[in-house]
Design a protein around this motif. Structure first.
Motif, PDB file in Angstrom:
ATOM      1  N   THR A  22      53.330   0.608  25.275  1.00 15.45           N
ATOM      2  CA  THR A  22      53.573  -0.953  25.250  1.00 15.45           C
ATOM      3  C   THR A  22      52.825  -1.775  24.575  1.00 15.45           C
ATOM      4  N   GLU A  23      51.370  -1.500  24.902  1.00 13.44           N
ATOM      5  CA  GLU A  23      50.197  -2.347  24.233  1.00 13.44           C
ATOM      6  C   GLU A  23      50.097  -2.054  22.901  1.00 13.44           C
ATOM      7  N   SER A  24      50.063  -0.818  22.371  1.00 11.71           N
ATOM      8  CA  SER A  24      50.090  -0.261  21.091  1.00 11.71           C
ATOM      9  C   SER A  24      51.117  -0.639  20.346  1.00 11.71           C
ATOM     10  N   SER A  25      52.406  -0.764  20.796  1.00 13.96           N
ATOM     11  CA  SER A  25      53.543  -1.174  20.112  1.00 13.96           C
ATOM     12  C   SER A  25      53.679  -2.753  19.940  1.00 13.96           C
ATOM     13  N   GLY A  26      52.824  -3.498  20.627  1.00 12.96           N
ATOM     14  CA  GLY A  26      52.711  -4.744  20.434  1.00 12.96           C
ATOM     15  C   GLY A  26      51.779  -5.242  19.279  1.00 12.96           C
ATOM     16  N   SER A  27      51.142  -4.381  18.431  1.00 12.17           N
ATOM     17  CA  SER A  27      50.238  -4.600  17.517  1.00 12.17           C
ATOM     18  C   SER A  27      50.830  -5.548  16.485  1.00 12.17           C
ATOM     19  N   THR A  28      50.052  -5.665  15.376  1.00 11.74           N
ATOM     20  CA  THR A  28      50.600  -6.590  14.041  1.00 11.74           C
ATOM     21  C   THR A  28      51.594  -5.802  13.592  1.00 11.74           C
ATOM     22  N   PRO A  29      52.649  -6.305  13.365  1.00 12.92           N
ATOM     23  CA  PRO A  29      53.897  -5.593  12.309  1.00 12.92           C
ATOM     24  C   PRO A  29      53.400  -5.386  11.003  1.00 12.92           C
ATOM     25  N   GLY A  30      53.829  -4.364  10.630  1.00 16.34           N
ATOM     26  CA  GLY A  30      53.408  -4.013   9.066  1.00 16.34           C
ATOM     27  C   GLY A  30      52.014  -3.302   8.982  1.00 16.34           C
ATOM     28  N   VAL A  31      51.191  -3.493   9.978  1.00 13.67           N
ATOM     29  CA  VAL A  31      49.933  -2.752   9.806  1.00 13.67           C
ATOM     30  C   VAL A  31      50.022  -1.465  10.473  1.00 13.67           C
ATOM     31  N   GLN A  52      57.950   4.424   4.877  1.00 11.19           N
ATOM     32  CA  GLN A  52      58.550   3.594   3.923  1.00 11.19           C
ATOM     33  C   GLN A  52      58.168   2.428   3.746  1.00 11.19           C
ATOM     34  N   PRO A  53      58.000   2.191   2.451  1.00  6.73           N
ATOM     35  CA  PRO A  53      57.489   0.770   2.026  1.00  6.73           C
ATOM     36  C   PRO A  53      58.655  -0.375   2.252  1.00  6.73           C
ATOM     37  N   GLY A  54      58.006  -1.427   2.952  1.00  8.04           N
ATOM     38  CA  GLY A  54      58.737  -2.459   3.365  1.00  8.04           C
ATOM     39  C   GLY A  54      59.442  -3.388   2.090  1.00  8.04           C
ATOM     40  N   LEU A  55      60.254  -4.220   2.235  1.00  2.74           N
ATOM     41  CA  LEU A  55      60.998  -4.754   1.371  1.00  2.74           C
ATOM     42  C   LEU A  55      60.231  -5.702   0.517  1.00  2.74           C
ATOM     43  N   THR A  56      58.912  -6.199   1.363  1.00  2.00           N
ATOM     44  CA  THR A  56      58.061  -7.129   0.672  1.00  2.00           C
ATOM     45  C   THR A  56      57.035  -6.356  -0.115  1.00  2.00           C
ATOM     46  N   THR A  57      57.008  -4.790  -0.169  1.00  5.39           N
ATOM     47  CA  THR A  57      56.207  -4.191  -0.893  1.00  5.39           C
ATOM     48  C   THR A  57      54.801  -4.238  -0.262  1.00  5.39           C
ATOM     49  N   GLN A  58      54.657  -4.956   0.757  1.00  4.88           N
ATOM     50  CA  GLN A  58      53.163  -5.113   1.341  1.00  4.88           C
ATOM     51  C   GLN A  58      53.157  -4.437   2.599  1.00  4.88           C
ATOM     52  N   THR A  59      54.262  -4.000   3.229  1.00  7.25           N
ATOM     53  CA  THR A  59      54.204  -3.165   4.610  1.00  7.25           C
ATOM     54  C   THR A  59      54.678  -1.930   4.417  1.00  7.25           C
ATOM     55  N   MET A  60      54.304  -1.059   5.428  1.00 11.94           N
ATOM     56  CA  MET A  60      54.987   0.302   5.623  1.00 11.94           C
ATOM     57  C   MET A  60      55.277   0.440   7.164  1.00 11.94           C
ATOM     58  N   GLN A  61      56.400   1.266   7.293  1.00  9.14           N
ATOM     59  CA  GLN A  61      56.979   1.331   8.667  1.00  9.14           C
ATOM     60  C   GLN A  61      57.676   2.681   8.697  1.00  9.14           C
ATOM     61  N   SER A  62      57.639   3.297   9.747  1.00  5.89           N
ATOM     62  CA  SER A  62      58.062   4.580  10.264  1.00  5.89           C
ATOM     63  C   SER A  62      59.973   4.366  10.084  1.00  5.89           C
ATOM     64  N   MET A  67      57.958  13.781  15.163  1.00  4.78           N
ATOM     65  CA  MET A  67      58.205  12.961  16.274  1.00  4.78           C
ATOM     66  C   MET A  67      56.675  11.802  15.894  1.00  4.78           C
ATOM     67  N   THR A  68      56.103  11.815  15.113  1.00  3.42           N
ATOM     68  CA  THR A  68      55.093  10.835  14.858  1.00  3.42           C
ATOM     69  C   THR A  68      55.830   9.799  13.861  1.00  3.42           C
ATOM     70  N   ASN A  69      57.080  10.065  13.568  1.00  4.49           N
ATOM     71  CA  ASN A  69      57.620   9.264  12.510  1.00  4.49           C
ATOM     72  C   ASN A  69      58.817   8.378  12.995  1.00  4.49           C
ATOM     73  N   ASN A  70      58.887   8.611  14.359  1.00  6.07           N
ATOM     74  CA  ASN A  70      59.816   7.614  15.352  1.00  6.07           C
ATOM     75  C   ASN A  70      59.389   6.313  15.362  1.00  6.07           C
ATOM     76  N   PRO A  71      60.197   5.103  14.922  1.00  5.46           N
ATOM     77  CA  PRO A  71      59.651   3.870  14.711  1.00  5.46           C
ATOM     78  C   PRO A  71      59.774   3.508  16.317  1.00  5.46           C
ATOM     79  N   ASP A  72      60.203   3.902  17.373  1.00  6.71           N
ATOM     80  CA  ASP A  72      60.312   3.638  18.686  1.00  6.71           C
ATOM     81  C   ASP A  72      58.775   3.957  19.143  1.00  6.71           C
ATOM     82  N   ARG A  73      58.023   3.013  19.191  1.00  5.28           N
ATOM     83  CA  ARG A  73      56.671   3.242  19.685  1.00  5.28           C
ATOM     84  C   ARG A  73      56.428   3.742  21.107  1.00  5.28           C
ATOM     85  N   ASN A  74      57.550   3.638  21.949  1.00  9.22           N
ATOM     86  CA  ASN A  74      57.267   4.100  23.381  1.00  9.22           C
ATOM     87  C   ASN A  74      57.517   5.568  23.412  1.00  9.22           C
TER      88      ASN A  74
END
Length: 454
Positions: free
Chosen positions: A307-316, A409-419, A285-292
């Motif tokens: 909601t506040e935590s999901s509004g953090s900087t994308p990719g960080v 999972q590494p992002g397409l830019t190889t600079q970000t990581m995402q659930s 469940m901690t890998n669900n990309p839905d932060r809600n």
């Protein structure tokens, strides 16, 4: 005189590092079996790589490296010295991917070399049980070479390798936990029956209740924090299904027919498996990309809304969290247990390709120099499959990679990581398959009564 003694000691250690198992390992670790020490040393190689990966992923490590003059590109420079090292690669998830890639290749190489080794008389057994200095050099060389791999598609492709390998390793962890729980329950029941001391039964009852209490508490917390009345349907299904499955295996484990076929089957094993299943559910469940539906522990402790935590900087993302730490603790336990185990469980021995044994230690053999050395207990036949043991460590390397990077999972830019949802489904399917495997160990003696399942 002290310097001379020190040089002699170093020379002895050097010969130990380059010798064969009966001389080498065993002079350093007396009163042990040769096979046990070999597994411990290979496990130490894995743990050493894990420690390096942990250090490289610590927050702020890149900033500290950039302070070293003449090291990192874009960092503090030295007059006349060109900074050559890309510190963006040797820290963070990229370093973990490359370190674990090197360990995976190292153990896979030995897994291929050691296929069908039958006894320590095989020439390849000397390679398995000795030449540790050269093995360390090989691992170091492969690691250095891995850091020269360009980004490209490596990170994405290796991520999917990690998914598959970790799925298999989670099942192996569950097998080891089943074996540990079975051995624990059998030992304490035998002690209680032989000594007429009811404290052993009280201990079993206490630990069983403790495990079930933790599992039930986890279920309640999951419903409270990882579900919402009108959202998070997947989480509701995951939690409910695994709760039902845990109840089923608990009931089956104490049925009279099961008890008759397997006298040492009981609730202790079922409670440990239930608690482990809840951990895997939480990890998924901690890998669900839905932060809600996936609030971080930091937001739960500090009462920050999802909601506040999901509004953090994308990719960080936070690569080091609580479920990763718990995963590492379980990994360390299972790795150590796999290195020293000598099970009497026929089913588990067949699955893990090990032989039945009575223990991991011995009295040792006294050499001509008066030093007690370890026993070469594999002259007639190996006590474990060399090839399968290395394959197990190969999978463990992939599991470490996914755990330290939180299965992002590494992002397409190889600079970000995402659930991603694939990581969620891999973990959940492994928990269901693991529960099915444990259920099979309970009912198999009833389905095949003519086979030996002791």
């Amino acid at each position: 005189m002290g310097a001379c003694l020190a040089l002699c000691s170093l020379a002895s250690c050097a010969s130990c590092l380059c010798g064969s198992a009966p001389c080498l390992l065993c002079g350093c670790c007396p009163s042990s079996n040769n096979s046990t020490i070999t597994r411990l040393v290979f496990s130490f190689f894995l743990l050493l790589g894990t420690m390096v990966s942990v250090i490289m992923i610590l927050p702020g490590m890149e900033a500290q490296l950039r302070k070293i003059p003449g090291l990192c590109q874009g960092g503090t420079a030295l007059p006349g010295v060109e900074n050559q090292v890309n510190c963006d690669v040797i820290v963070g998830y990229k370093s973990v991917y490359r370190m674990c890639f090197a360990m995976t290749c190292f153990f896979f190489l030995f897994s291929a070399i050691m296929i069908r080794v039958r006894s320590s008389k095989d020439p390849r057994a000397a390679v398995q049980n000795g030449f540790w200095f050269f093995k360390f050099l090989i691992l170091t060389g492969v690691t250095v070479g891995a850091f020269f791999i360009p980004d490209g598609t490596f990170n994405t492709v290796w991520f999917y390798f990690g998914l598959v390998g970790s799925f298999i390793f989670i099942l192996i962890q569950l097998i080891l936990l089943i074996d540990f729980a079975h051995s624990w329950n059998k030992a304490w029941v035998e002690n209680a029956e032989n000594s007429d001391n009811k404290c052993w039964f009280a201990g079993l009852l206490s630990f069983t209740f403790f495990h079930y209490a933790l599992a039930f508490t986890a279920v309640v917390l999951f419903y409270v924090y990882y579900t919402q009345p009108d959202n998070c349907t997947e989480h509701k299904v995951f939690i409910s299904l695994n709760l039902i499955f845990c109840v089923i295996i608990s009931i089956v484990s104490i049925l009279p027919k099961i008890q008759k076929a397997q006298p040492y089957s009981g609730l202790l094993q079922a409670s440990i498996i239930s608690l482990y299943t809840m951990y895997v559910t939480w990890s998924a469940m901690t890998n669900n990309p839905d932060r809600n539906c996936n609030p971080s522990l930091l937001s739960l402790v500090s009462n920050v809304s999802a909601t506040e935590s999901s509004g953090s900087t994308p990719g960080v993302v936070q690569l080091w969290d609580a479920q990763g730490i718990v995963g590492l603790i379980i990994f360390l336990f299972c790795t150590l247990y796999a290195s020293i185990r000598s099970s009497s469980n026929t089913q588990v021995n067949k699955l893990m390709q090990t032989e039945e044994g009575s223990g991991s230690g011995g009295e040792g053999v006294v050499g001509e120099d008066g030093i007690r050395r370890a026993i070469d207990n594999e002259e007639e036949g190996v006590t474990y499959s060399y090839s399968f043991f290395h394959f197990h460590l190969c999978l463990a390397s992939l599991y470490i990679m996914m755990t330290l990077t939180n299965w992002y999972q590494p992002g397409l830019t190889t600079q970000t990581m995402q659930s991603t949802m694939p990581a969620v489904w891999v973990k959940m399917s492994s928990s269901w398959l693991g529960l099915g495997l444990y259920l099979w160990t309970l009912i198999a003696p009833l389905i095949f009564p003519d086979r030996d399942f002791n």
